[in-house]
Design an enzyme around this catalytic site. Structure first.
Site, PDB file in Angstrom:
ATOM      1  N   CYS A  22       0.838  -1.199   0.000  1.00 60.67           N
ATOM      2  CA  CYS A  22       0.000   0.000   0.000  1.00 60.67           C
ATOM      3  C   CYS A  22       0.878   1.257   0.000  1.00 60.67           C
ATOM      4  O   CYS A  22       1.521   1.549  -0.982  1.00 60.67           O
ATOM      5  CB  CYS A  22      -0.965  -0.042   1.189  1.00 60.67           C
ATOM      6  SG  CYS A  22      -2.343   1.107   1.039  1.00 60.67           S
ATOM      7  N   HIS A  60      -3.456  -5.731   0.969  1.00 55.80           N
ATOM      8  CA  HIS A  60      -2.812  -5.911   2.272  1.00 55.80           C
ATOM      9  C   HIS A  60      -2.744  -7.379   2.679  1.00 55.80           C
ATOM     10  O   HIS A  60      -3.669  -7.872   3.335  1.00 55.80           O
ATOM     11  CB  HIS A  60      -3.604  -5.161   3.349  1.00 55.80           C
ATOM     12  CG  HIS A  60      -3.459  -3.678   3.319  1.00 55.80           C
ATOM     13  ND1 HIS A  60      -2.464  -3.018   4.011  1.00 55.80           N
ATOM     14  CD2 HIS A  60      -4.172  -2.723   2.683  1.00 55.80           C
ATOM     15  CE1 HIS A  60      -2.591  -1.709   3.809  1.00 55.80           C
ATOM     16  NE2 HIS A  60      -3.613  -1.503   3.001  1.00 55.80           N
ATOM     17  N   GLU A  85      -0.969  -8.605   5.031  1.00 52.72           N
ATOM     18  CA  GLU A  85      -0.832  -8.710   6.495  1.00 52.72           C
ATOM     19  C   GLU A  85      -2.191  -8.647   7.198  1.00 52.72           C
ATOM     20  O   GLU A  85      -2.301  -9.012   8.369  1.00 52.72           O
ATOM     21  CB  GLU A  85       0.119  -7.621   7.019  1.00 52.72           C
ATOM     22  CG  GLU A  85      -0.479  -6.244   7.253  1.00 52.72           C
ATOM     23  CD  GLU A  85      -0.747  -5.442   5.976  1.00 52.72           C
ATOM     24  OE1 GLU A  85      -0.637  -6.000   4.860  1.00 52.72           O
ATOM     25  OE2 GLU A  85      -1.077  -4.244   6.100  1.00 52.72           O
TER      26      GLU A  85
END
Lengths: 742, 232
Positions: B92, B200, B202
């Site tokens: 990002c 994302h 994570e």
């Protein structure tokens, strides 16, 4: 400068209030002192109209660590961890400048949370706007929606706190007075909680964060007045937010707190430097001395008056241990922030301000923070209402399918995805249940606990009966938490009302507060703090009385039950039963609003004892993982709940009972009901009967259609679930004249 | 695998990346992966096997996203680390910084819809020939969240052709959410040791928060580091 009656009036003080200032000081105030009093004694800061009634609220409970009076309330969640939370309004600024008004609303409540030492982990927002169709100002309302939503997104997303839920309702009465109520919650260890109580004569007072400018001067007094045609000239009164600065301030404050050098800390919110210093001094029963020459300034030539009243954002005031200033400076400088000693804690209890060697103000802290006038404003009249009380006749619906479609695609009931997809609802990876469900859930990674939150308020109900409407809001919020399996343990409230100087408006406020008090006591959800926003009137037109309840619950961290049907062929159990409805109480429903275009009668009848048993039964069902889905029935009743639980793949076939008129049965909004889909209906029915809660199997999930029939097997509703979903999703972007998110 | 997570002022997915590596990738009882933070004014990334540039709003991003971050001291160190073959993952805002720093080609501009978007998207795995995607199947669809206001990937035709010809597009959106050219969601550098992606991973490492699809990317990195160690 002599203080003339015009100057007093301009400061929104009455002659009586001015006389009280003179008697407290024992002399005439200076112009600067008058300004300081005017903000500290404003409705926004002093709660002068509501204080005597707020005392009726329950504020203690077995989970409460800190009740009202600090920057936020705190409850224990076990294992030595606590959460701090509060709701606050930014209604007036959001009307004048939607983007910055809403953004700084988020900023203000976040600072209230991390001032206490708690790292914010969730934000929710409760929004009210004017209608997007059928109004002369629909275009302007749409612009306010877009501005407010992007303001909240801008601040929360950049700061790095997830916006995980909320509600959004449209009514004509909010056209000139949108409501922007923002709730925030943070988490920390109990021993790491900080309070805003100054101590230790000689300790330094340190200013940290953004520099002071002329923005927001008299913001607190603006929020304490009605709007007029000239209100747009108040644009300079709206502050400008910098979420990046706030993020730095958060990280620096949390790091600085760990040094042990901080004695007390408070954010500079409404009335900025003035409120933070006199409130910390008053709580600690000490004096505070400040030299304005030392305050970091963004503009030149600012007067003492301007600096004291500035509401520049992202600033904090700290009382530190003497001799340990440098430890704090090092932390703030690491984060690139200003941190300077601007004064000290003194004996005596006065707030003493000097500027360029001149004493500009010398006022007892208590006079500012605690001795504001308290008014028992007249309220011995019936609460203001203009709607008829008796049942209104209306013709049998020609097309119930069309009615359902109209409801699910109305601004109030449609999917709010357009709003919440602009919010980062996942950052910090704690979101177990995000926007769009009954309650939002975030986990606390450090413990096995999660926190559930719900914001609820219904202005139509409260307009028809403020006391019952407020109780219904508490009940619904607690029901939303129970639906996801959480135990409600505490609450915060935002009281949005019109002009309290009108007895029929004051009566609304008193009735609502008493209703909240009764319900919060009954549901064991004490109020740990909140906000009162009055004078929500434009050109004499008041808003519906709109108390918004934010209830916080706790539950074990595990995969939560969702509100969507998951598979075909499961039984549908209506926990709580079909409930009752009549022609008078149907007048407060969304059906009356969206389909009939009317408002009459009373809100739905609430039996709190029964409601509580429904919650207890539902939590047991959730705890035992007996439900595949669970969804609370509220606006739009059973038919809308069934539509909301349906997916394009899975719908339902339901048979009604109870002998009610079809409109009442399908769309009546009786409380105390939760729709559950399950493969273990028998076990659920045993639980219901043990809790003396009605409810039975009302149908089954089927593929792709929603079908509802009456006892006589006449089909009332028969629609495709894909079309329900499509209408619901397409509605808000269409109303706002924007495209569906690509 | 030791991972350094860079913290810029304004990073806000730094803790999430840290948690994904330490708690989700590194399961209890194992000791295969750990993460530590690297402050933005560090002149070295230290002894790490991989660097993550996390999501957020570095330095507020009031100018172009990542435009200030590229000048921070740590980015000099990251440039050197990447030039030496170290694994660098920009997520990002991290992707935006990599582009601004010239470690990846093209630019990321405001979403075509002009609004911030947070939602789950489908991603087609375009190449498995990278240390970030080796445990995936070519063509496999991953579902990962996006959360950005400026994620529209653009580049000139020649660059886009080059990315395709050199098999450097790592992921493409199955339904383009932001107007990115050629549906690009993530790209590799020529050395294939630097990946920038808008989604994302994570945030998708734990079933409790919705998905574990993102773990594949960290597991690929772990595999690459471990086999690299063995080769030494």
């Amino acid at each position: 400068m002599t203080i003339t009656p015009e100057i007093i009036k301009h400061h929104q003080l009455t002659q009586g209030e001015f006389d009280k200032i003179v008697s407290l000081l024992g002399r005439q105030p200076s112009y600067t002192e008058l300004g300081v009093f005017s903000v500290m004694w404003s409705e926004h800061c002093s709660y002068k109209s509501s204080r005597i009634h707020l005392k009726k609220l329950p504020i203690t409970g077995k989970y409460v660590v800190q009740g009202p009076g600090e920057n936020a309330g705190i409850i224990g969640i076990g294992d030595g961890w606590v959460v701090a939370f509060k709701i606050e309004s930014h209604n007036h600024p959001s009307y004048i400048e939607p983007f910055q008004g809403a953004a700084t609303g988020v900023g203000g409540i976040l600072r209230d949370i991390f001032t206490m030492g708690a790292r914010p982990i969730a934000v929710l927002d409760s929004l009210r706007f004017g209608p997007l169709t059928g109004s002369a100002v629909a275009e302007r309302n749409a612009r306010i929606v877009a501005g407010v939503v992007s303001g909240i997104a801008h601040y929360g997303n950049c700061f790095g706190v997830p916006t995980v839920g909320g509600e959004c309702i449209f009514e004509e009465c909010y056209s000139g007075n949108p409501l922007v109520n923002v709730f925030a919650l943070g988490v920390c260890r109990q021993e790491d909680v900080f309070f805003a109580k100054a101590k230790g004569i000689g300790n330094p007072v340190i200013y940290v964060g953004a520099k002071t400018g002329r923005d927001g001067i008299h913001g607190a007094s603006m929020a304490s007045a009605e709007f007029t045609e000239e209100s747009k000239q108040k644009r300079p009164n709206v502050q400008v937010g910098d979420p990046f600065m706030e993020k730095l301030l958060l990280e620096a404050c949390i790091e600085a707190m760990k040094t042990g050098a901080i004695v007390a800390i408070q954010d500079m919110g409404a009335a900025g430097l003035t409120s933070s210093s006199c409130e910390m001094g008053s709580r600690g029963e000490v004096g505070i001395e400040i030299d304005l020459d030392l305050v970091p300034q963004r503009e030149t030539g600012m007067t003492a008056y301007e600096m004291l009243l500035s509401e520049s954002q992202e600033r904090m005031l700290i009382v530190a241990e003497k001799g340990r200033e440098q430890e704090l400076f090092d932390v703030f400088h690491k984060w690139g922030l200003d941190a300077v000693t601007i004064g000290s804690v003194t004996e005596g209890g006065n707030l003493r301000i000097t500027h360029k060697g001149v004493v500009e103000a010398d006022i007892p802290n208590r006079a500012l923070a605690d001795e504001a006038p308290k008014y028992d404003r007249p309220h011995d009249v019936p609460p203001h209402r203009t709607a008829p009380l008796e049942a209104q006749a209306f013709a049998a619906s020609a097309d119930l399918n069309a009615d359902l479609m109209k409801l699910v695609s109305s601004a109030d009931l449609c999917s709010k995805r357009w709003i919440w997809e602009q919010y980062d609802y996942q950052v910090r990876t704690n979101t177990l249940a995000g926007p769009g469900g009954d309650a939002a859930i975030v986990r606390v990674k450090e413990t096995g606990q999660s926190i559930a939150m719900s914001l609820d308020g219904n202005g139509r109900y409260c307009f028809l009966d403020p006391r019952e409407g407020a109780k219904l809001a508490v009940a619904e919020s607690c029901r939303n938490l129970s639906t996801v399996g959480a135990l409600p343990v505490a609450a915060t409230n935002n009281l949005n009302f019109g002009n309290p100087e009108r007895p029929e408006i004051m009566a609304q406020l008193v009735e609502a507060v008493e209703g909240i008090a009764e319900a919060c006591s009954f549901f064991d959800a004490p109020i740990t703090g909140g906000n009162v926003s009055l004078y929500n009137e434009t050109l004499g037109e008041g808003i519906y009385p709109t108390p918004v309840l934010g209830v916080v619950g706790i539950l074990k961290t595990e995969m939560p039950v969702g509100s969507l049907f998951r598979s075909v062929g499961t039984d549908l159990v209506l926990v709580g039963g079909f409930g009752t409805m009549d022609g008078q109480r149907f007048g407060s429903s969304q059906y009356a609003k969206q389909v009939l275009g009317q408002l009459w009668g009373l809100p739905p009848a609430l039996d709190m004892a029964y409601e509580k048993r429904v919650h207890e039964a539902m939590r047991e069902i959730a705890l035992l993982h007996l439900a595949e889905s669970a969804h609370d029935l509220s606006d739009g009743g059973l038919a809308v709940a069934l539509a909301e639980s349906s997916t394009p793949e899975v719908g339902a076939k339901v048979t009604m009972a109870g002998g009610l008129r079809p409109e009442f049965a399908l769309f009546g909004e009786a409380p105390s009901r939760i729709l559950v889909s399950t493969k273990q209906a028998e076990q659920i029915l045993v639980i219901l009967s043990r809790h003396e809660v009605q409810g039975g199997v009302i149908g089954v999930t089927i593929g792709e259609r929603l079908q509802i029939e009456d006892e006589g097997k006449n089909m009332l509703i028969n629609v495709s679930t894909a079309s329900l979903r499509d209408s619901s999703e397409a509605a808000l972007p269409a109303l706002l004249h924007t495209q569906h998110a690509v | 695998m030791k991972v350094g997570v860079v913290v810029f002022p304004g990073s806000n997915c730094d803790h999430d990346a840290w948690y994904a590596i330490n708690k989700n990738l590194n399961r209890p009882g194992q000791n295969v992966a750990s993460a530590e933070f690297i402050w933005h004014d560090a002149h070295s990334v230290g002894q790490v096997d991989a660097v993550i540039l996390p999501g957020g709003f570095s330095y507020g991003d009031y100018l172009r996203c990542g435009a200030i971050a590229r000048f921070s001291p740590v980015m000099q160190a990251v440039q050197k680390f990447a030039a030496d073959g170290g694994l660098v993952l920009g997520i990002c805002n991290g992707f935006q910084i990599l582009v601004e720093a010239g470690l990846l080609p093209g630019a990321l501009i405001r979403n075509a819809g002009l609004r911030f978007i947070c939602k789950e998207v489908g991603l087609e795995t375009v190449t498995t020939a990278s240390p970030f995607t080796s445990t995936l199947q070519k063509g496999e669809t991953l579902h990962l969240p996006i959360a950005h206001g400026e994620g529209q990937y653009i580049a000139d035709e020649r660059t886009l052709d080059e990315l395709d010809a050199e098999d450097r597009v790592a992921f493409r959106y199955t339904e383009n959410p932001n107007g990115s050219m050629r549906d690009i969601a993530g790209i590799l550098n020529a050395g294939r040791n630097v990946l920038g992606m808008m989604p994302h991973p994570e945030r998708a490492c734990d079933p409790l928060v919705g998905s574990t699809a993102g773990l594949a990317i960290f597991e690929s990195m772990l595999g690459a580091v471990v086999s690299g160690e063995r080769a030494k």
